[in-house]
Write a protein that holds these residues in place. Structure first.
Motif, PDB file in Angstrom:
ATOM      1  N   PRO A 125      -2.445 104.913 -63.413  1.00 56.66           N
ATOM      2  CA  PRO A 125      -3.355 106.011 -63.058  1.00 56.66           C
ATOM      3  C   PRO A 125      -3.795 105.924 -61.594  1.00 56.66           C
ATOM      4  CG  PRO A 125      -4.045 104.938 -65.101  1.00 56.66           C
ATOM      5  CD  PRO A 125      -2.990 104.065 -64.489  1.00 56.66           C
ATOM      6  N   VAL A 126      -4.068 107.068 -61.004  1.00 59.33           N
ATOM      7  CA  VAL A 126      -4.546 107.127 -59.625  1.00 59.33           C
ATOM      8  C   VAL A 126      -5.736 108.072 -59.556  1.00 59.33           C
ATOM      9  CG1 VAL A 126      -2.344 106.573 -58.523  1.00 59.33           C
ATOM     10  CG2 VAL A 126      -2.870 108.944 -59.077  1.00 59.33           C
ATOM     11  N   GLY A 127      -6.565 107.874 -58.515  1.00 65.87           N
ATOM     12  CA  GLY A 127      -7.725 108.729 -58.320  1.00 65.87           C
ATOM     13  C   GLY A 127      -8.874 108.344 -59.230  1.00 65.87           C
ATOM     14  N   GLY A 128     -10.037 108.932 -58.982  1.00 62.98           N
ATOM     15  CA  GLY A 128     -11.190 108.724 -59.833  1.00 62.98           C
ATOM     16  C   GLY A 128     -11.700 107.304 -59.816  1.00 62.98           C
ATOM     17  N   ILE A 129     -12.535 107.000 -60.805  1.00 63.66           N
ATOM     18  CA  ILE A 129     -13.102 105.661 -60.955  1.00 63.66           C
ATOM     19  C   ILE A 129     -12.242 104.913 -61.960  1.00 63.66           C
ATOM     20  CG2 ILE A 129     -15.109 104.331 -61.697  1.00 63.66           C
ATOM     21  CD1 ILE A 129     -16.828 106.750 -60.896  1.00 63.66           C
TER      22      ILE A 129
ATOM     23  N   HIS B 173       1.268 107.326 -55.029  1.00 62.85           N
ATOM     24  CA  HIS B 173       0.553 106.095 -54.698  1.00 62.85           C
ATOM     25  C   HIS B 173      -0.961 106.268 -54.806  1.00 62.85           C
ATOM     26  CE1 HIS B 173       4.036 103.867 -53.635  1.00 62.85           C
ATOM     27  NE2 HIS B 173       4.307 104.521 -52.521  1.00 62.85           N
ATOM     28  N   ALA B 174      -1.452 107.438 -54.384  1.00 63.92           N
ATOM     29  CA  ALA B 174      -2.894 107.673 -54.357  1.00 63.92           C
ATOM     30  C   ALA B 174      -3.170 109.159 -54.519  1.00 63.92           C
ATOM     31  CB  ALA B 174      -3.508 107.153 -53.052  1.00 63.92           C
ATOM     32  N   PHE B 175      -4.390 109.463 -54.989  1.00 65.30           N
ATOM     33  CA  PHE B 175      -4.785 110.849 -55.222  1.00 65.30           C
ATOM     34  C   PHE B 175      -6.236 111.022 -54.810  1.00 65.30           C
ATOM     35  CE2 PHE B 175      -6.553 113.957 -58.447  1.00 65.30           C
ATOM     36  CZ  PHE B 175      -6.070 115.083 -57.808  1.00 65.30           C
TER      37      PHE B 175
ATOM     38  N   VAL C 195      16.633 119.767 -60.469  1.00 65.65           N
ATOM     39  CA  VAL C 195      15.533 120.329 -61.256  1.00 65.65           C
ATOM     40  C   VAL C 195      14.373 119.334 -61.221  1.00 65.65           C
ATOM     41  CG1 VAL C 195      14.767 121.139 -63.519  1.00 65.65           C
ATOM     42  CG2 VAL C 195      17.094 121.628 -62.749  1.00 65.65           C
ATOM     43  N   LEU C 196      13.284 119.699 -60.543  1.00 65.78           N
ATOM     44  CA  LEU C 196      12.149 118.811 -60.355  1.00 65.78           C
ATOM     45  C   LEU C 196      11.049 119.142 -61.356  1.00 65.78           C
ATOM     46  CD1 LEU C 196      11.861 118.768 -56.451  1.00 65.78           C
ATOM     47  CD2 LEU C 196      13.362 117.429 -57.946  1.00 65.78           C
ATOM     48  N   VAL C 197      10.492 118.113 -61.980  1.00 62.34           N
ATOM     49  CA  VAL C 197       9.453 118.250 -63.000  1.00 62.34           C
ATOM     50  C   VAL C 197       8.246 117.424 -62.579  1.00 62.34           C
ATOM     51  CG1 VAL C 197       8.819 117.516 -65.339  1.00 62.34           C
ATOM     52  CG2 VAL C 197      10.949 118.781 -64.949  1.00 62.34           C
ATOM     53  N   ALA C 198       7.049 117.991 -62.741  1.00 62.33           N
ATOM     54  CA  ALA C 198       5.802 117.257 -62.516  1.00 62.33           C
ATOM     55  C   ALA C 198       4.872 117.484 -63.688  1.00 62.33           C
ATOM     56  CB  ALA C 198       5.139 117.706 -61.218  1.00 62.33           C
ATOM     57  N   VAL C 199       4.124 116.431 -64.050  1.00 59.73           N
ATOM     58  CA  VAL C 199       3.192 116.467 -65.176  1.00 59.73           C
ATOM     59  C   VAL C 199       1.890 115.819 -64.740  1.00 59.73           C
ATOM     60  CG1 VAL C 199       2.810 115.834 -67.592  1.00 59.73           C
ATOM     61  CG2 VAL C 199       5.147 116.238 -66.762  1.00 59.73           C
ATOM     62  N   ALA C 200       0.766 116.407 -65.146  1.00 64.27           N
ATOM     63  CA  ALA C 200      -0.559 115.856 -64.852  1.00 64.27           C
ATOM     64  C   ALA C 200      -1.357 115.765 -66.143  1.00 64.27           C
ATOM     65  CB  ALA C 200      -1.295 116.722 -63.836  1.00 64.27           C
ATOM     66  N   VAL C 201      -1.927 114.582 -66.402  1.00 59.80           N
ATOM     67  CA  VAL C 201      -2.731 114.345 -67.604  1.00 59.80           C
ATOM     68  C   VAL C 201      -3.911 113.450 -67.216  1.00 59.80           C
ATOM     69  CG1 VAL C 201      -2.789 113.380 -69.944  1.00 59.80           C
ATOM     70  CG2 VAL C 201      -0.698 114.478 -69.099  1.00 59.80           C
ATOM     71  N   PRO C 202      -5.151 113.798 -67.590  1.00 61.54           N
ATOM     72  CA  PRO C 202      -6.268 112.881 -67.359  1.00 61.54           C
ATOM     73  C   PRO C 202      -5.998 111.548 -68.042  1.00 61.54           C
ATOM     74  CG  PRO C 202      -7.071 115.038 -68.025  1.00 61.54           C
ATOM     75  CD  PRO C 202      -5.589 115.049 -68.228  1.00 61.54           C
ATOM     76  N   ALA C 203      -6.239 110.445 -67.342  1.00 61.66           N
ATOM     77  CA  ALA C 203      -5.851 109.134 -67.842  1.00 61.66           C
ATOM     78  C   ALA C 203      -6.985 108.465 -68.600  1.00 61.66           C
ATOM     79  CB  ALA C 203      -5.410 108.239 -66.687  1.00 61.66           C
ATOM     80  N   ASP C 204      -6.596 107.737 -69.622  1.00 63.92           N
ATOM     81  CA  ASP C 204      -7.486 106.822 -70.331  1.00 63.92           C
ATOM     82  C   ASP C 204      -6.929 105.422 -70.100  1.00 63.92           C
ATOM     83  OD1 ASP C 204      -8.962 105.278 -72.011  1.00 63.92           O
ATOM     84  OD2 ASP C 204      -8.643 106.475 -73.813  1.00 63.92           O
ATOM     85  N   PRO C 205      -7.415 104.711 -69.065  1.00 61.76           N
ATOM     86  CA  PRO C 205      -6.823 103.416 -68.718  1.00 61.76           C
ATOM     87  C   PRO C 205      -6.875 102.395 -69.845  1.00 61.76           C
ATOM     88  CG  PRO C 205      -8.246 104.208 -66.950  1.00 61.76           C
ATOM     89  CD  PRO C 205      -8.490 105.095 -68.137  1.00 61.76           C
ATOM     90  N   GLY C 206      -7.767 102.613 -70.824  1.00 65.53           N
ATOM     91  CA  GLY C 206      -7.858 101.671 -71.927  1.00 65.53           C
ATOM     92  C   GLY C 206      -6.894 101.951 -73.051  1.00 65.53           C
ATOM     93  N   GLN C 207      -6.052 102.961 -72.909  1.00 68.58           N
ATOM     94  CA  GLN C 207      -5.138 103.332 -73.979  1.00 68.58           C
ATOM     95  C   GLN C 207      -3.692 103.308 -73.486  1.00 68.58           C
ATOM     96  OE1 GLN C 207      -5.405 107.398 -75.376  1.00 68.58           O
ATOM     97  NE2 GLN C 207      -4.795 106.825 -77.441  1.00 68.58           N
ATOM     98  N   ASP C 208      -2.808 102.751 -74.299  1.00 65.86           N
ATOM     99  CA  ASP C 208      -1.392 102.801 -73.976  1.00 65.86           C
ATOM    100  C   ASP C 208      -0.906 104.245 -74.043  1.00 65.86           C
ATOM    101  OD1 ASP C 208      -1.264 100.052 -73.723  1.00 65.86           O
ATOM    102  OD2 ASP C 208      -0.775  99.753 -75.838  1.00 65.86           O
TER     103      ASP C 208
ATOM    104  N   PRO D 199      -9.608 109.113 -63.438  1.00 65.19           N
ATOM    105  CA  PRO D 199      -8.252 108.944 -62.894  1.00 65.19           C
ATOM    106  C   PRO D 199      -7.274 109.850 -63.616  1.00 65.19           C
ATOM    107  CG  PRO D 199      -8.773 107.149 -64.381  1.00 65.19           C
ATOM    108  CD  PRO D 199     -10.008 107.995 -64.294  1.00 65.19           C
ATOM    109  N   TRP D 200      -6.076 109.963 -63.054  1.00 66.00           N
ATOM    110  CA  TRP D 200      -5.048 110.845 -63.609  1.00 66.00           C
ATOM    111  C   TRP D 200      -3.719 110.109 -63.696  1.00 66.00           C
ATOM    112  CZ3 TRP D 200      -5.282 116.154 -64.960  1.00 66.00           C
ATOM    113  CH2 TRP D 200      -6.540 116.736 -64.794  1.00 66.00           C
ATOM    114  N   TRP D 201      -2.929 110.500 -64.699  1.00 67.93           N
ATOM    115  CA  TRP D 201      -1.514 110.147 -64.733  1.00 67.93           C
ATOM    116  C   TRP D 201      -0.727 111.284 -64.111  1.00 67.93           C
ATOM    117  CZ3 TRP D 201      -3.047 108.959 -70.267  1.00 67.93           C
ATOM    118  CH2 TRP D 201      -3.239 107.576 -70.458  1.00 67.93           C
TER     119      TRP D 201
END
Length: 286
Positions: free
Chosen positions: A276-280, A215-217, A239-252, A227-229
């Motif tokens: 995306p969550v966190g950041g500006i 919900h929030a970061f 089996v639990l999987v987590a992924v972190a990628v810096p987000a580009d809110p203007g891009q699909d 922000p981040w995805w």
């Protein structure tokens, strides 16, 4: 034609191929998809001198086999993604040991010069994440791979609000699941930053959905602008999987999840990334 001109043309051609949507490509590969004998055979043809040296340092054969399976997975998947042969890929490592693909001026990866990847393995499962134009961090954990003491140790590294969220549940499998969900996200974020365990896990905070999703970061002090995805998956029960990628809110952007060893390009399961969550949060024109 000069070598500099050749390189410039390659760079311009690669940039022109940038896809409209950012694809986060994931490969989840169980060890038994390859096996130690086949992994050793492939490694003999594909791995570089550094990788062979690293493999030779393992005391136990099971650990050596795990390393070879994971790294043949990396080279095969990157080969499909980059359009280069497995042995042709040049993998360098940062000062902290994070591997990255070095673009060659004479053989740029298909789709553009930028290509980042990250690897995780646990309990006989290997997870590889690949992304263009960004950084990526991934982590995989098995529910049955951690005992009560290990879970307690993990939770102690969390921020107070995260510990409280885990402790809302009594000891048992669902509490362990909460703990490992937070842990995998923290691992993935730290690896995307290239810091690993060098980043204190109580310096950033996840606010989680009861079932799945962030919900929030609240990022650490040095990462407040972007922000981040964050992606949570359970592609195999337990089996639990987590992924972190810096987000580009203007891009699909989409996630493409592949299961098994990448002998060829398969039809992955595709789905959109979460908000995306966190950041500006940059505003996107309507």
């Amino acid at each position: 034609m000069s070598g500099g001109t050749n390189r410039q043309q390659l760079v311009e051609a690669a940039a022109a191929q940038r896809p409209v949507a950012e694809a986060v490509t994931l490969w989840l590969c169980p060890n038994d998809e390859v096996g130690p004998e086949l992994a050793a055979l492939l490694a003999g043809h594909w791995l570089d001198a550094h990788e062979h040296k690293t493999a030779g340092k393992f005391l136990f054969e099971r650990d050596r086999s795990q390393y070879l399976i994971a790294h043949t997975l990396v080279r095969r998947a990157l080969s499909l993604e980059a359009g280069l042969s497995e042995a042709e890929l040049v993998i360098w490592r940062s000062a902290r040991g994070r591997p990255f693909l070095r673009p060659s001026p004479d053989a740029l990866p298909r789709g553009g010069a930028q290509l980042d990847f990250n690897l995780s393995h646990a309990g006989g499962y290997n997870l590889l994440g690949i992304v263009r134009h960004q950084r990526i961090g991934v982590d995989v954990e098995r529910m049955d791979n951690r005992n009560a003491q290990a879970i307690t140790t993990i939770v102690r590294t969390f921020a107070p609000t995260e510990r409280d969220w885990v402790d809302e549940l009594p000891p048992g499998r669902e509490r362990d699941r909460r703990a490992l969900r937070v842990w995998t996200l923290k691992e993935a974020y730290s690896k995307a930053r290239g810091l690993g365990l060098g980043l204190p896990f109580d310096s950033f905070v996840f606010t989680m959905d009861a079932e799945r999703g962030v919900h929030a970061f609240e990022p650490p002090e040095d990462d407040t602008a972007r922000p981040w995805w964050f992606i949570e998956l359970e592609p195999v029960p337990g089996v639990l999987v987590a992924v972190a990628v810096p987000a580009d809110p203007g891009q699909d952007a989409v996630v493409q999840l592949n299961h098994g060893f990448p002998w060829s390009r398969s039809d992955p399961k595709s789905f959109p990334l979460p908000k995306p969550v966190g950041g500006i949060q940059a505003s996107v024109p309507a």
